[in-house]
Design a protein around this motif. Structure first.
Motif, PDB file in Angstrom:
ATOM      1  N   THR A 147       0.831  -1.209   0.000  1.00 29.85           N
ATOM      2  CA  THR A 147       0.000   0.000   0.000  1.00 29.85           C
ATOM      3  C   THR A 147       0.864   1.257   0.000  1.00 29.85           C
ATOM      4  N   GLU A 148       1.965   1.216   0.734  1.00 31.32           N
ATOM      5  CA  GLU A 148       2.851   2.384   0.790  1.00 31.32           C
ATOM      6  C   GLU A 148       3.542   2.614  -0.551  1.00 31.32           C
ATOM      7  N   GLY A 149       3.935   1.536  -1.204  1.00 29.33           N
ATOM      8  CA  GLY A 149       4.542   1.673  -2.523  1.00 29.33           C
ATOM      9  C   GLY A 149       3.553   2.210  -3.546  1.00 29.33           C
ATOM     10  N   GLN A 192       1.012   4.287  -2.964  1.00 31.60           N
ATOM     11  CA  GLN A 192       0.847   5.728  -2.785  1.00 31.60           C
ATOM     12  C   GLN A 192       2.089   6.488  -3.233  1.00 31.60           C
ATOM     13  N   HIS A 193       3.258   5.867  -3.077  1.00 32.62           N
ATOM     14  CA  HIS A 193       4.482   6.546  -3.507  1.00 32.62           C
ATOM     15  C   HIS A 193       4.475   6.771  -5.012  1.00 32.62           C
ATOM     16  N   ARG A 194       4.088   5.731  -5.764  1.00 29.77           N
ATOM     17  CA  ARG A 194       4.035   5.888  -7.212  1.00 29.77           C
ATOM     18  C   ARG A 194       2.986   6.935  -7.600  1.00 29.77           C
ATOM     19  N   PHE A 195       1.903   7.001  -6.836  1.00 27.81           N
ATOM     20  CA  PHE A 195       0.865   8.004  -7.108  1.00 27.81           C
ATOM     21  C   PHE A 195       1.429   9.407  -6.926  1.00 27.81           C
ATOM     22  N   HIS A 196       2.094   9.650  -5.795  1.00 23.74           N
ATOM     23  CA  HIS A 196       2.641  10.978  -5.530  1.00 23.74           C
ATOM     24  C   HIS A 196       3.788  11.312  -6.488  1.00 23.74           C
ATOM     25  N   ALA A 197       4.668  10.342  -6.709  1.00 18.81           N
ATOM     26  CA  ALA A 197       5.828  10.594  -7.564  1.00 18.81           C
ATOM     27  C   ALA A 197       5.410  10.879  -9.000  1.00 18.81           C
ATOM     28  N   GLY A 198       4.336  10.229  -9.433  1.00 25.61           N
ATOM     29  CA  GLY A 198       3.866  10.424 -10.798  1.00 25.61           C
ATOM     30  C   GLY A 198       2.778  11.459 -10.929  1.00 25.61           C
ATOM     31  N   ARG A 199       2.513  12.205  -9.822  1.00 31.04           N
ATOM     32  CA  ARG A 199       1.442  13.205  -9.814  1.00 31.04           C
ATOM     33  C   ARG A 199       0.156  12.597 -10.366  1.00 31.04           C
ATOM     34  N   GLY A 200      -0.251  11.506  -9.731  1.00 34.46           N
ATOM     35  CA  GLY A 200      -1.406  10.755 -10.203  1.00 34.46           C
ATOM     36  C   GLY A 200      -2.712  11.529 -10.167  1.00 34.46           C
ATOM     37  N   ASP A 201      -3.645  11.058 -10.954  1.00 27.02           N
ATOM     38  CA  ASP A 201      -4.971  11.657 -11.043  1.00 27.02           C
ATOM     39  C   ASP A 201      -5.813  11.161  -9.869  1.00 27.02           C
ATOM     40  N   VAL A 202      -6.446  12.087  -9.157  1.00 29.40           N
ATOM     41  CA  VAL A 202      -7.283  11.720  -8.014  1.00 29.40           C
ATOM     42  C   VAL A 202      -8.378  10.739  -8.432  1.00 29.40           C
ATOM     43  N   ALA A 203      -8.863  10.874  -9.658  1.00 24.04           N
ATOM     44  CA  ALA A 203      -9.917   9.989 -10.142  1.00 24.04           C
ATOM     45  C   ALA A 203      -9.444   8.543 -10.242  1.00 24.04           C
ATOM     46  N   ASP A 204      -8.141   8.327 -10.194  1.00 26.17           N
ATOM     47  CA  ASP A 204      -7.568   6.992 -10.343  1.00 26.17           C
ATOM     48  C   ASP A 204      -7.263   6.322  -9.001  1.00 26.17           C
ATOM     49  N   VAL A 205      -7.489   7.038  -7.902  1.00 23.16           N
ATOM     50  CA  VAL A 205      -7.118   6.522  -6.586  1.00 23.16           C
ATOM     51  C   VAL A 205      -7.876   5.242  -6.246  1.00 23.16           C
ATOM     52  N   ALA A 206      -9.185   5.210  -6.517  1.00 17.39           N
ATOM     53  CA  ALA A 206      -9.986   4.032  -6.172  1.00 17.39           C
ATOM     54  C   ALA A 206      -9.475   2.788  -6.895  1.00 17.39           C
ATOM     55  N   ARG A 207      -9.109   2.937  -8.158  1.00 12.80           N
ATOM     56  CA  ARG A 207      -8.600   1.788  -8.913  1.00 12.80           C
ATOM     57  C   ARG A 207      -7.292   1.287  -8.317  1.00 12.80           C
ATOM     58  N   ARG A 208      -6.413   2.202  -7.958  1.00 13.33           N
ATOM     59  CA  ARG A 208      -5.138   1.806  -7.362  1.00 13.33           C
ATOM     60  C   ARG A 208      -5.351   1.118  -6.014  1.00 13.33           C
ATOM     61  N   ALA A 209      -6.271   1.665  -5.221  1.00 14.55           N
ATOM     62  CA  ALA A 209      -6.551   1.081  -3.912  1.00 14.55           C
ATOM     63  C   ALA A 209      -7.126  -0.320  -4.055  1.00 14.55           C
ATOM     64  N   ASP A 210      -8.028  -0.487  -5.009  1.00 16.81           N
ATOM     65  CA  ASP A 210      -8.624  -1.801  -5.253  1.00 16.81           C
ATOM     66  C   ASP A 210      -7.562  -2.805  -5.689  1.00 16.81           C
ATOM     67  N   ALA A 211      -6.662  -2.379  -6.565  1.00 16.34           N
ATOM     68  CA  ALA A 211      -5.624  -3.285  -7.062  1.00 16.34           C
ATOM     69  C   ALA A 211      -4.710  -3.749  -5.934  1.00 16.34           C
ATOM     70  N   ALA A 212      -4.300  -2.821  -5.072  1.00 16.49           N
ATOM     71  CA  ALA A 212      -3.400  -3.180  -3.975  1.00 16.49           C
ATOM     72  C   ALA A 212      -4.090  -4.096  -2.969  1.00 16.49           C
TER      73      ALA A 212
END
Length: 226
Positions: free
Chosen positions: A168-170, A172-192
């Motif tokens: 989970t920490e990794g 979020q790191h890729r999200f912040h480092a890549g300036r991820g889209d907030v709309a994509d957070v749910a998909r990332r959370a589900d995948a992890a």
């Protein structure tokens, strides 16, 4: 509400309002300069707000720090509620891990930066380590319950929890480092959460039911699907 005059905001972070902007700037300054060395006037200047506007939202630096820490307690709050619930351990674990990713992605500071700040300023950020240790303990209990109930394969609970949190920490790191889209957070959370839970299931075919239960909500905590 107090006026929001002053210089244009310099944080470079898109926020939903003055309060969130202040938290973003304060977290970055605490990490860069240290909590004690950061002045409220500096937070105001970097936020593009008058100092009086800062005090409208936060009466002190201590209150600012508490608010920053509170942003990282959503998954801990869920774990506290869910640890003794009767629902399947797999669904409870999924919900906590899902919210762990969401809270860290939406927080103003990369979790790794906050963790480093806590190590460098242990007195001011003492609650960080205590919160993390409690989260590990609660999740370890949930995994142990899943093993005992036959939901999960036999595992070392401590190793599994540490690995799941590293995932989970990794994320979020890729999200912040890549300036991820907030709309994509749910998909990332589900995948992890899906990856962590599916690796434990004694019956892999039960995963869709686990995810469905998590999305339906347990004790007020639901994982909204992507």
């Amino acid at each position: 509400m107090a006026g929001t005059g002053g210089r244009p905001r310099r944080s470079g972070v898109v926020s939903s309002g003055p309060r969130e902007e202040i938290l973003t700037v304060a977290a970055a300054l605490f990490a860069e300069k240290g909590f004690s060395a950061t002045r409220m006037s500096e937070i105001a200047e970097a936020s593009g707000l008058r100092q009086s506007s800062i005090y409208y939202w936060f009466s002190s630096k201590d209150q600012l720090l508490r608010a920053i820490m509170e942003q990282n307690r959503v998954s801990l709050s869920a774990a506290r509620v869910l640890v003794d619930r009767a629902e399947p351990a797999a669904a409870r674990l999924y919900v906590v891990l899902y919210h762990d990713v969401v809270q860290m992605c939406l927080a103003p500071l990369n979790f790794y930066a906050l963790e480093q700040t806590a190590h460098e300023q242990p007195e001011e950020f003492a609650d960080f380590g205590l919160d993390y240790a409690e989260l590990v303990r609660l999740l370890r209990d949930v995994v142990a319950q899943g093993v005992a109930a036959g939901e999960f394969v036999d595992v070392d609970e401590e190793d599994v929890v540490r690995t799941a949190l590293s995932l989970t920490e990794g994320t979020q790191h890729r999200f912040h480092a890549g300036r991820g889209d907030v709309a994509d957070v749910a998909r990332r959370a589900d995948a992890a959460a899906t990856m962590a839970v599916s690796s434990l299931l004694r019956e892999p075919g039960s995963l869709p039911a686990v995810v469905a239960a998590a999305r339906a909500g347990i004790a007020g905590f639901a994982a909204t699907g992507p």
